[in-house]
Structure formats: C-alpha cells, structure tokens
Design a protein around this motif. Structure first.
Motif, PDB file in Angstrom:
ATOM      1  N   GLY A  94       0.827  -1.307  -0.171  1.00 20.15           N
ATOM      2  CA  GLY A  94      -0.066  -0.049   0.010  1.00 20.15           C
ATOM      3  C   GLY A  94       0.829   1.351   0.188  1.00 20.15           C
ATOM      4  N   GLY A  95       2.112   1.245  -0.220  1.00 20.95           N
ATOM      5  CA  GLY A  95       2.873   2.110  -0.400  1.00 20.95           C
ATOM      6  C   GLY A  95       3.168   2.976   0.964  1.00 20.95           C
ATOM      7  N   PRO A  96       3.480   4.291   0.800  1.00 20.83           N
ATOM      8  CA  PRO A  96       3.849   4.989   2.302  1.00 20.83           C
ATOM      9  C   PRO A  96       2.850   4.805   3.413  1.00 20.83           C
ATOM     10  CG  PRO A  96       4.873   6.173   0.378  1.00 20.83           C
ATOM     11  CD  PRO A  96       4.015   5.197  -0.020  1.00 20.83           C
ATOM     12  N   TRP A  97       1.668   5.262   2.831  1.00 21.82           N
ATOM     13  CA  TRP A  97       0.550   5.194   3.583  1.00 21.82           C
ATOM     14  C   TRP A  97       0.265   4.053   4.308  1.00 21.82           C
ATOM     15  CZ3 TRP A  97      -1.331   9.532   5.692  1.00 21.82           C
ATOM     16  CH2 TRP A  97      -0.944  10.563   5.090  1.00 21.82           C
ATOM     17  N   GLY A  98       0.283   2.843   3.299  1.00 23.92           N
ATOM     18  CA  GLY A  98       0.034   1.425   3.750  1.00 23.92           C
ATOM     19  C   GLY A  98       1.021   1.147   4.943  1.00 23.92           C
ATOM     20  N   VAL A  99       2.556   1.370   4.683  1.00 24.93           N
ATOM     21  CA  VAL A  99       3.404   1.055   5.586  1.00 24.93           C
ATOM     22  C   VAL A  99       3.286   1.821   7.101  1.00 24.93           C
ATOM     23  CG1 VAL A  99       4.869   0.110   3.931  1.00 24.93           C
ATOM     24  CG2 VAL A  99       5.428   2.496   4.702  1.00 24.93           C
ATOM     25  N   THR A 100       2.941   3.137   6.814  1.00 26.29           N
ATOM     26  CA  THR A 100       2.643   4.029   7.673  1.00 26.29           C
ATOM     27  C   THR A 100       1.475   3.244   9.028  1.00 26.29           C
ATOM     28  OG1 THR A 100       3.371   5.792   6.988  1.00 26.29           O
ATOM     29  CG2 THR A 100       2.031   6.202   8.733  1.00 26.29           C
ATOM     30  N   PHE A 104      10.616   1.139   6.283  1.00 29.69           N
ATOM     31  CA  PHE A 104       9.706  -0.177   6.492  1.00 29.69           C
ATOM     32  C   PHE A 104      10.340  -1.312   5.903  1.00 29.69           C
ATOM     33  CE2 PHE A 104       6.686  -3.080   5.345  1.00 29.69           C
ATOM     34  CZ  PHE A 104       5.825  -3.251   6.443  1.00 29.69           C
ATOM     35  N   MET A 105      10.808  -1.065   4.638  1.00 25.12           N
ATOM     36  CA  MET A 105      11.649  -1.991   3.762  1.00 25.12           C
ATOM     37  C   MET A 105      12.821  -2.384   4.203  1.00 25.12           C
ATOM     38  SD  MET A 105       8.655  -2.970   1.886  1.00 25.12           S
ATOM     39  CE  MET A 105       9.506  -4.218   0.697  1.00 25.12           C
ATOM     40  N   GLY A 106      13.580  -1.276   4.703  1.00 25.25           N
ATOM     41  CA  GLY A 106      14.984  -1.292   4.985  1.00 25.25           C
ATOM     42  C   GLY A 106      15.918  -0.600   3.754  1.00 25.25           C
ATOM     43  N   ALA A 107      17.079  -0.337   4.331  1.00 25.63           N
ATOM     44  CA  ALA A 107      18.093   0.110   3.582  1.00 25.63           C
ATOM     45  C   ALA A 107      19.303  -0.902   3.199  1.00 25.63           C
ATOM     46  CB  ALA A 107      18.500   1.622   4.001  1.00 25.63           C
ATOM     47  N   CYS A 108      19.501  -1.518   4.321  1.00 27.52           N
ATOM     48  CA  CYS A 108      20.689  -2.441   4.050  1.00 27.52           C
ATOM     49  C   CYS A 108      20.297  -3.772   3.643  1.00 27.52           C
ATOM     50  CB  CYS A 108      21.485  -2.372   5.538  1.00 27.52           C
ATOM     51  SG  CYS A 108      20.630  -2.953   6.812  1.00 27.52           S
ATOM     52  N   LEU A 109      21.276  -4.655   3.143  1.00 28.04           N
ATOM     53  CA  LEU A 109      20.967  -6.030   2.834  1.00 28.04           C
ATOM     54  C   LEU A 109      21.738  -6.980   3.876  1.00 28.04           C
ATOM     55  CD1 LEU A 109      19.640  -7.964   0.998  1.00 28.04           C
ATOM     56  CD2 LEU A 109      21.661  -7.728  -0.523  1.00 28.04           C
ATOM     57  N   ASN A 110      23.055  -6.708   4.084  1.00 28.56           N
ATOM     58  CA  ASN A 110      23.646  -7.755   4.803  1.00 28.56           C
ATOM     59  C   ASN A 110      24.501  -7.153   6.105  1.00 28.56           C
ATOM     60  OD1 ASN A 110      24.400  -8.477   1.683  1.00 28.56           O
ATOM     61  ND2 ASN A 110      23.456  -9.979   3.040  1.00 28.56           N
ATOM     62  N   PRO A 111      23.738  -6.537   7.053  1.00 31.28           N
ATOM     63  CA  PRO A 111      24.438  -5.620   8.271  1.00 31.28           C
ATOM     64  C   PRO A 111      25.159  -6.776   9.204  1.00 31.28           C
ATOM     65  CG  PRO A 111      22.044  -6.042   8.769  1.00 31.28           C
ATOM     66  CD  PRO A 111      22.178  -6.589   6.937  1.00 31.28           C
ATOM     67  N   ILE A 114      20.517   0.138  -0.726  1.00 27.28           N
ATOM     68  CA  ILE A 114      20.124  -0.426  -1.836  1.00 27.28           C
ATOM     69  C   ILE A 114      18.642  -0.291  -2.168  1.00 27.28           C
ATOM     70  CG2 ILE A 114      22.236  -1.707  -2.144  1.00 27.28           C
ATOM     71  CD1 ILE A 114      20.496  -4.125  -1.574  1.00 27.28           C
ATOM     72  N   ARG A 115      18.189  -0.320  -3.294  1.00 20.07           N
ATOM     73  CA  ARG A 115      16.782  -0.649  -3.827  1.00 20.07           C
ATOM     74  C   ARG A 115      16.076   0.692  -3.106  1.00 20.07           C
ATOM     75  NH1 ARG A 115      15.573  -6.086  -2.036  1.00 20.07           N
ATOM     76  NH2 ARG A 115      17.817  -6.629  -2.552  1.00 20.07           N
ATOM     77  N   MET A 116      16.535   1.576  -2.853  1.00 21.58           N
ATOM     78  CA  MET A 116      15.406   2.706  -2.215  1.00 21.58           C
ATOM     79  C   MET A 116      14.514   3.225  -3.043  1.00 21.58           C
ATOM     80  SD  MET A 116      17.499   2.611   0.543  1.00 21.58           S
ATOM     81  CE  MET A 116      17.065   3.958   1.667  1.00 21.58           C
ATOM     82  N   SER A 117      13.400   3.843  -2.538  1.00 27.93           N
ATOM     83  CA  SER A 117      12.284   4.413  -3.198  1.00 27.93           C
ATOM     84  C   SER A 117      12.392   5.689  -3.068  1.00 27.93           C
ATOM     85  CB  SER A 117      10.952   3.838  -2.513  1.00 27.93           C
ATOM     86  OG  SER A 117      10.912   4.519  -1.234  1.00 27.93           O
ATOM     87  N   GLY A 118      12.963   6.733  -1.903  1.00 27.99           N
ATOM     88  CA  GLY A 118      12.984   8.243  -1.943  1.00 27.99           C
ATOM     89  C   GLY A 118      12.298   8.532  -1.043  1.00 27.99           C
ATOM     90  N   ASN A 119      11.090   7.581  -0.542  1.00 30.52           N
ATOM     91  CA  ASN A 119      10.160   8.034   0.453  1.00 30.52           C
ATOM     92  C   ASN A 119      10.820   7.486   1.773  1.00 30.52           C
ATOM     93  OD1 ASN A 119       7.747   7.294   2.141  1.00 30.52           O
ATOM     94  ND2 ASN A 119       7.003   8.593   0.839  1.00 30.52           N
ATOM     95  N   PHE A 120      10.996   8.446   2.937  1.00 31.57           N
ATOM     96  CA  PHE A 120      11.624   8.031   3.989  1.00 31.57           C
ATOM     97  C   PHE A 120      11.114   6.888   4.724  1.00 31.57           C
ATOM     98  CE2 PHE A 120      11.795   8.993   8.638  1.00 31.57           C
ATOM     99  CZ  PHE A 120      12.946   8.489   8.991  1.00 31.57           C
ATOM    100  N   ILE A 121       9.526   7.114   5.011  1.00 31.90           N
ATOM    101  CA  ILE A 121       8.956   6.141   5.982  1.00 31.90           C
ATOM    102  C   ILE A 121       9.011   4.718   5.398  1.00 31.90           C
ATOM    103  CG2 ILE A 121       6.649   6.553   5.027  1.00 31.90           C
ATOM    104  CD1 ILE A 121       7.980   5.908   8.873  1.00 31.90           C
ATOM    105  N   TYR A 122       8.644   4.839   3.801  1.00 37.68           N
ATOM    106  CA  TYR A 122       8.723   3.499   3.144  1.00 37.68           C
ATOM    107  C   TYR A 122      10.150   2.781   3.218  1.00 37.68           C
ATOM    108  CZ  TYR A 122       7.670   0.239  -0.637  1.00 37.68           C
ATOM    109  OH  TYR A 122       7.803  -0.874  -1.311  1.00 37.68           O
TER     110      TYR A 122
END
Length: 473
Positions: A42-48, A213-220, A202-210
């Motif tokens: 549901g995008g930014p609103w859905g994950v919020t 929710f999805m994450g920024a890092c792959l192998n921390p 990686i794989r960033m949408s550009g929307n902060f809250i989204y």
C-alpha cells in the motif's frame, strides 16, 4: 545426461551438472529485479498504517487475553468509545509500561545472545551469490545451536538459584512487550540512518518512511555476526520458547502440575526453535538472506511481533484455570500427532530445498545435527535447468506443491491456537495472520520468479500445478 539449456526440461543428475552460474541474460534480469520499481504494502500510507497498527493491535489483544477472559471487547455505543479507549490506555499505562526491570530482562537477553553469537564457534556456511555484490558469496558462522542450548543452561541455572525465576517472564509480559516494541522501532530507524550515512543503501524508493519499513541495508554485520540471520533465530524463537517454559513454571507453582496443553506449547516452540538452530546453515540459502532487506518489516516482527503474538495460547493458559481448556485423551493424541506430522513435513521440505541449493553450489558435505529426519535430502533430484542459469527443484515434497513448507508451517501455527480449543479466539491470531502473510509472500515470490525465469517458470508451473495443497490449491 545433458545439463545445458532450458529446452531439455526436467532432468535427473546426481551431481546436478555445473554450479549455478547466471547467464548474461540472467544477470540483466537480476539487475532489473534489484531496483525499486514499485511500492508494496500500500505504499507509504500502507506501511505507516502497519507501523502504527501492529503495536496497537498487540496491546489490544494482550489486554483482551489478560483482563477480559480472552474475549474480544469493544464499545457498545458511540458514548462508550471514549471511556473504552481510556480504559485501554489505563491497562497499557499500569501493566505494560517500559519498567526498568523489563529493560533489564529483555535487553539482557539481546546482549547475551549477541555476545554468544560473536564468540562461540560454529559451522561455517557459504551463502548464495548476491547480485548486488557482484555475485559474491558471504560466509555465515552458524552457531545458533550452541548459543540456544547455552542460553537454556544459563536460564536453568538462574531459575534454580532464584537469581531470575522464569515465571517472571509471563508475569511481566506487558512490560517486556513494550520494551521489545521500543527495541524494534529503535533498531529499525537506527539501521536506516547508519546505512545511509555509510552509503550502503540499496533499492531505495526515495520515500523516508517506506524505506525505513522495507529497509536500506542487505547484509548488516557486527564482526562475524550477520545481524539479519542472528535476529531471525536468536530473538523471536528463543523468546517464544521461554514464554512457554515460563507459563509451564507458573502452572507448576500454582497447581503442582503442568497441563498437557501447556506441555504442548513447550514442545511446539522447542521444535521450531531447535529446527531453526539445527538447520541454521540452510538459512543463508533463503530469499530472506540474499534479497530481503533488513528494515522495520523484518526487524520489528523479529524483536516484538513474533514472540509476543504467536504464543497467545500461553498467555491465556497462564491466566486461566485449566478446566477451561481441558480435552479428552483422544483429542490430545490427535493434537500432538497433527503437530508432529506437520513439523516433519516442514522440516524435511525446508531441508530438501536448502540442500538442493547447496548441491547447485557444489556443496555435498552437510552438517549433522539432531534430529535428522528421513528424506531430508533428495538423492539424484529432478530439476528444470533455466535459461537464467539456476535450477528449479521438482522432486521430493516439491514435486507435489510449490510451497509445501508453507502448508506444513501453517498447520503448525493452527495447532498453536487449537491447543485452547474454543476457550478464546485470540490464540488463533497467529494462524490467521500467518496465512495472510504466506499468501502475500507467495504472490511476491511467484511474480518475481515469473520475471526472472520467464517461459521456464511457465513450464515449472505446468509440472508442479499446485501452490499449497496437492490436488486442491
């Protein structure tokens, strides 16, 4: 027997031919799949909504279990809405505040598990090639089994010496749950900012809250500890198990015995925890490790969601008289048999798929841990060679359904609610929520596979027709 070209269809090969190596066409598809191209959930609103709704729902269901006889409660008129909400807040304020004691208990476990994971020796396992790392493979120190049983011994010593009675866990459920939520939010946002600062997103949408929710890092990682794999096993399932043990200890102190129902939950949570620990070397072969990012969706659920929503049956039984959920002997036999059957299918299906992926990497020596069930490894497996370069398993349990592990896993989750019968609907939350997650995840997987494998996926679906239940669906 030939091992090149998807046109050959399915085949059997003892050594599975050459290792899985993506073709140039496959690399182009991987590059496409490794970019953000759409919003999910549901995008930014859905994950919020989920980031606000999950904690709220967790508080509500716990309150219903502990204070309202395990029944769903709600205001009966508009006039009752405000008093109802105020009463809910009172329960949270008084019985789920993040007390210093709860901070010590929960944070103590987190740091202890991290310490054990950092220093204890383990089985070194190579992961799958990661496209975003130029198909580099990472090594994983699989020491969960040693860590888990070290934790159990430590807990037993603390309990019997009265330094920390295990009954304290269930007695402080609400307080510890709140601390777990704070940890979930803190680690989610902290990892996001740390990853962005280091320029490793990686794989960033550009929307902060989204993106949080999805994450920024792959192998921390912290030294040898892969945080994503560490959190998947050492936190949620360890807490689930000790919540069940805590409930059993509380029953024993109150009644002088442990009910078959509570013993069932101790067995069920141990089976799952032990399965994750004994088969930890199979986790690096999963989608979670090589593709799914480490964001709120995964972090919060591992730190708070799984341990404090999946064992509602324990919470109910710990706060209610056993007469409310007593079964006949045949019913107990059926319940235990269902659990053990589902577990065996789940365990062997997961093992078959992971060992197959290892074979595709040229790995033929496997770790031996207890219990190793029959048919955990498919010899001379049948598979489809794809134009992408990967192989698709069409043998073992995977010849009958595309997600046999999901079906068996869900049956286990259903028994975790069935253990209280019709005494309360809330323990069934796990199975209702879980089937929603599995269907959604199945859709995500199949869509990605369709893009990745094209006509080879169509052929695979023709051979393995059913998603979950052979002959039905």
């Amino acid at each position: 027997m030939s091992t090149n070209g998807a046109a050959n269809g399915s085949r059997t090969n003892e050594k599975l031919g050459p290792k899985n190596v993506p073709t140039e066409e496959g690399k182009k598809v991987d590059e496409l799949l490794d970019k953000h191209d759409r919003f999910e959930f549901g995008g930014p609103w859905g994950v919020t909504a989920m980031m606000v709704g999950f904690p709220t729902l967790m508080y509500y269901l716990w309150i219903c279990l502990w204070f309202y006889d395990g029944q769903i409660v709600c205001p009966r008129s508009v006039e009752e809405v405000k008093p109802f909400l105020l009463q809910m807040w009172t329960h949270v304020r008084d019985d789920a505040s993040p007390s210093l004691y709860a901070w010590k208990v929960y944070s103590g476990l987190i740091f202890y598990e991290l310490l054990l994971a950092y220093f204890l020796p383990g089985y070194m396992q190579e992961g799958l090639p990661v496209p975003s790392l130029g198909y580099k493979t990472l090594m994983y120190n699989c020491n969960a089994l040693t860590c888990v049983y070290t934790t159990m011994v430590t807990a037993a010593i603390l309990h019997y010496t009265h330094i920390f009675r295990l009954t304290e866990i269930i007695d402080n459920y609400g307080h510890i749950m709140t601390v777990a939520m704070i940890w979930g939010f803190g680690v989610s946002f902290g990892m996001y900012f740390w990853t962005v600062i280091r320029g490793e997103q990686i794989r960033m949408s550009g929307n902060f809250i989204y993106d949080v929710f999805m994450g920024a890092c792959l192998n921390p990682r912290i030294g040898p500890v892969d945080l994503k794999m560490w959190a998947e096993v050492r936190i949620p399932w360890v807490i689930c198990f000790f919540l069940a043990v805590s409930g059993a200890c509380k029953q024993y102190e109150q009644y002088g015995y442990v009910t078959p129902n509570m013993a069932f939950m101790c067995l069920a949570t141990w089976l799952y925890l032990n399965a994750c620990a004994k088969g930890e070397e199979c986790i690096p072969q999963t989608w979670d490790m090589f593709h799914e990012k480490w964001g709120f969706m995964v972090i919060f659920w591992n730190f708070a969601g799984v341990p404090f929503t999946y064992v509602y049956a324990v919470v109910y039984m710990a706060s209610h008289d056993p007469s409310k959920y007593r079964f006949s002997t045949p019913a107990y036999v059926a319940l235990y048999c269902t659990l053990l059957t589902a577990y065996s299918i789940f365990d062997t299906a997961m093992s078959q798929k992971s060992r197959f992926k290892m074979q595709c990497q040229g790995i033929t020596q496997y770790r031996k841990t207890f219990p190793q069930l029959p048919w955990s490894i498919v010899k001379n497996p049948k598979y489809i060679q794809t134009a992408h370069g990967n192989k698709l398993l069409i043998d073992g349990w995977w010849a009958y359904a595309r997600k046999p592990n999901y079906t068996a896993d869900w049956v286990q989750s259903f028994t975790w609610g069935l253990v209280v019968g019709s005494a309360s609907p809330i323990p069934y939350f796990y199975s209702v929520f879980f089937i929603t997650v599995l269907i959604h995840r199945c859709g995500r997987d199949f869509e990605r596979c369709s893009i990745k494998y094209g006509k080879d996926w169509d052929r695979y679906c023709e051979i393995v027709k059913y998603k979950f239940i052979p002959g039905i669906y």
